[in-house]
Enzyme design. Structure first.
Site, PDB file in Angstrom:
ATOM      1  N   LYS A   1       8.026  -0.600  -6.697  1.00 50.58           N
ATOM      2  CA  LYS A   1       8.444  -1.071  -5.367  1.00 50.58           C
ATOM      3  C   LYS A   1       9.292  -0.033  -4.648  1.00 50.58           C
ATOM      4  O   LYS A   1       9.221   0.097  -3.432  1.00 50.58           O
ATOM      5  CB  LYS A   1       9.222  -2.388  -5.476  1.00 50.58           C
ATOM      6  CG  LYS A   1       8.340  -3.590  -5.739  1.00 50.58           C
ATOM      7  CD  LYS A   1       9.089  -4.880  -5.444  1.00 50.58           C
ATOM      8  CE  LYS A   1       8.254  -6.101  -5.799  1.00 50.58           C
ATOM      9  NZ  LYS A   1       9.051  -7.346  -5.712  1.00 50.58           N
TER      10      LYS A   1
ATOM     11  N   LYS B   1      -6.735  -6.719  -6.775  1.00 49.20           N
ATOM     12  CA  LYS B   1      -6.257  -8.097  -6.863  1.00 49.20           C
ATOM     13  C   LYS B   1      -6.284  -8.772  -5.496  1.00 49.20           C
ATOM     14  O   LYS B   1      -6.026  -8.108  -4.486  1.00 49.20           O
ATOM     15  CB  LYS B   1      -4.804  -8.096  -7.372  1.00 49.20           C
ATOM     16  CG  LYS B   1      -4.661  -8.540  -8.826  1.00 49.20           C
ATOM     17  CD  LYS B   1      -3.242  -8.380  -9.324  1.00 49.20           C
ATOM     18  CE  LYS B   1      -2.388  -9.599  -9.067  1.00 49.20           C
ATOM     19  NZ  LYS B   1      -1.089  -9.539  -9.762  1.00 49.20           N
TER      20      LYS B   1
ATOM     21  N   LYS C   1      -1.843 -11.085  -0.543  1.00 50.16           N
ATOM     22  CA  LYS C   1      -1.428 -11.552   0.775  1.00 50.16           C
ATOM     23  C   LYS C   1      -1.330 -10.410   1.772  1.00 50.16           C
ATOM     24  O   LYS C   1      -1.341 -10.630   2.972  1.00 50.16           O
ATOM     25  CB  LYS C   1      -0.090 -12.278   0.682  1.00 50.16           C
ATOM     26  CG  LYS C   1       1.086 -11.347   0.367  1.00 50.16           C
ATOM     27  CD  LYS C   1       2.391 -12.093   0.349  1.00 50.16           C
ATOM     28  CE  LYS C   1       3.515 -11.255  -0.228  1.00 50.16           C
ATOM     29  NZ  LYS C   1       3.811 -10.038   0.529  1.00 50.16           N
TER      30      LYS C   1
END
Ligand code: TRP
Length: 345
Positions: free
Chosen positions: A115, A207, A210
């Protein structure tokens, strides 16, 4: 160890756009665990703000995850559903765990490295400390089992390391207060297998996410029947007919994904789905998948919309859940303060 009944805790971040991957990979499991365990399901808004969130969106997304939990079949009366920030014990215990966990442990967290990327100097301190807050979420309720995806396995290991270090660092005090060998349990992850991993409808190697730019890559839990049907029909496939055995799905990620979705939604297996559809064309299989997906997800989406239109009802559920969570959390915080040596006057 003090006798603690089997207790499940899990958390979902309120970051919007809940989709089929969240349902099959997490929430469906949460629903099933209600039959065998005492369950606590938390909308982790304190975790969400480790990266900046628009305040209005954060509220909306918190209520949306709550609505999804209920629409999918979580019973907020028999179990506990609440948002993290309403129970101050999460933040309090996280601070104490910040003083138990070692810099070296957190430096090894792969999710932080991913991240933060190259921008390590500019991410929030909260993002670095994210895993100690997660340990606090779990151990505040002395949860014994945590259903999570594979990507959270390392955070669960850290949770055990923190529990273990706390138990040894304060062993005499823990014994003096009558908690026996250890105060915190060594929590077990319940890792969702690859069968529950849902991939993008546009690219079987990615994957379902969103944040994918194409809405056709995912089925949102709020999609209506027309949207679901359109997305399944447009889902990427390959020119071959479906194989009759699982072996034949190797190297065909899009086919494998659609078969996996069918199997998960019908509580069946890929092998069984291929027994039924093997040898046939995708068009026939997709038509059946549309019917199944609309039958299973249509009512969830409709229920979510209905709940989202009644903000005060959702907030009442969160208030009730928070009150019951707080009662459990307060006991842990009292115990921990005694153990660590904080005067409660
Ligand atoms: N980190 C988890 C995720 O991103 C969310 C989470 C926060 C969580 N606290 C938790 C999951 C406690 C399980 C238990 O998916």
């Amino acid at each position: 160890m003090a006798a603690v009944a089997e207790r499940v805790f899990s958390g979902v971040q309120p970051t919007g756009n809940l989709h089929l991957g969240n349902y099959l990979g997490a929430i469906k499991r949460f629903v099933e665990l209600q039959n065998s365990h005492e369950c606590i399901y938390c909308v982790v808004d304190l975790h969400a703000i480790t990266v900046w969130q628009d305040p209005e969106e954060l509220k909306r997304h918190t209520r949306e995850v709550t609505a999804a939990f209920i629409a999918c079949g979580i019973d907020p009366k028999a179990h506990i559903v609440f948002n993290q920030s309403q129970v101050s014990g999460h933040a309090e215990l996280a601070w104490i765990f910040n003083c138990v966990a070692r810099m070296g442990w957190l430096n090894r967290m792969t999710q932080f490295k991913e991240k933060a990327g190259k921008d390590r100097e500019n991410v929030s301190v909260g993002l670095f400390a994210y895993p100690t807050l997660m340990a606090a979420d779990i151990l505040l309720y002395r949860a014994t089992h945590v259903p999570v995806g594979e990507d959270q396995k390392q955070h669960l290991e850290l949770t055990r390391d923190i529990a273990q270090k706390f138990n040894t660092d304060f062993a005499p005090s823990i014994a003096a207060y009558g908690h026996g060998e250890g105060y915190f349990p060594l929590t077990e992850p319940l890792i969702a297998g690859p069968a529950t991993r849902v991939m993008s409808l546009r690219d079987g190697a990615k994957k379902m996410s969103k944040s994918d730019a194409s809405d056709f890559s995912r089925i949102n839990l709020t999609d209506d029947a027309d949207a679901i049907a359109g997305k399944v029909r447009k889902a990427k496939t390959d020119p071959e007919p479906l194989p009759s055995e699982e072996e034949g799905l190797k190297g065909r990620p899009e086919a494998e994904n659609l078969v996996g979705i069918y199997a998960a939604l019908s509580d069946s297996s890929k092998a069984q789905v291929l027994k039924d559809f093997g040898g046939g064309q995708f068009s026939a299989f997709k038509a059946a998948l549309v019917d199944l997906a609309v039958a299973k997800l249509g009512p969830i989406g409709a229920d979510m919309q209905r709940l989202m239109n009644d903000v005060s009802a959702i907030d009442a559920i969160l208030a009730d859940g928070a009150a019951r969570a707080r009662a459990l959390a307060d006991q842990t915080i009292r115990d921990v303060k005694d153990i660590v040596g904080m005067v409660r006057a």
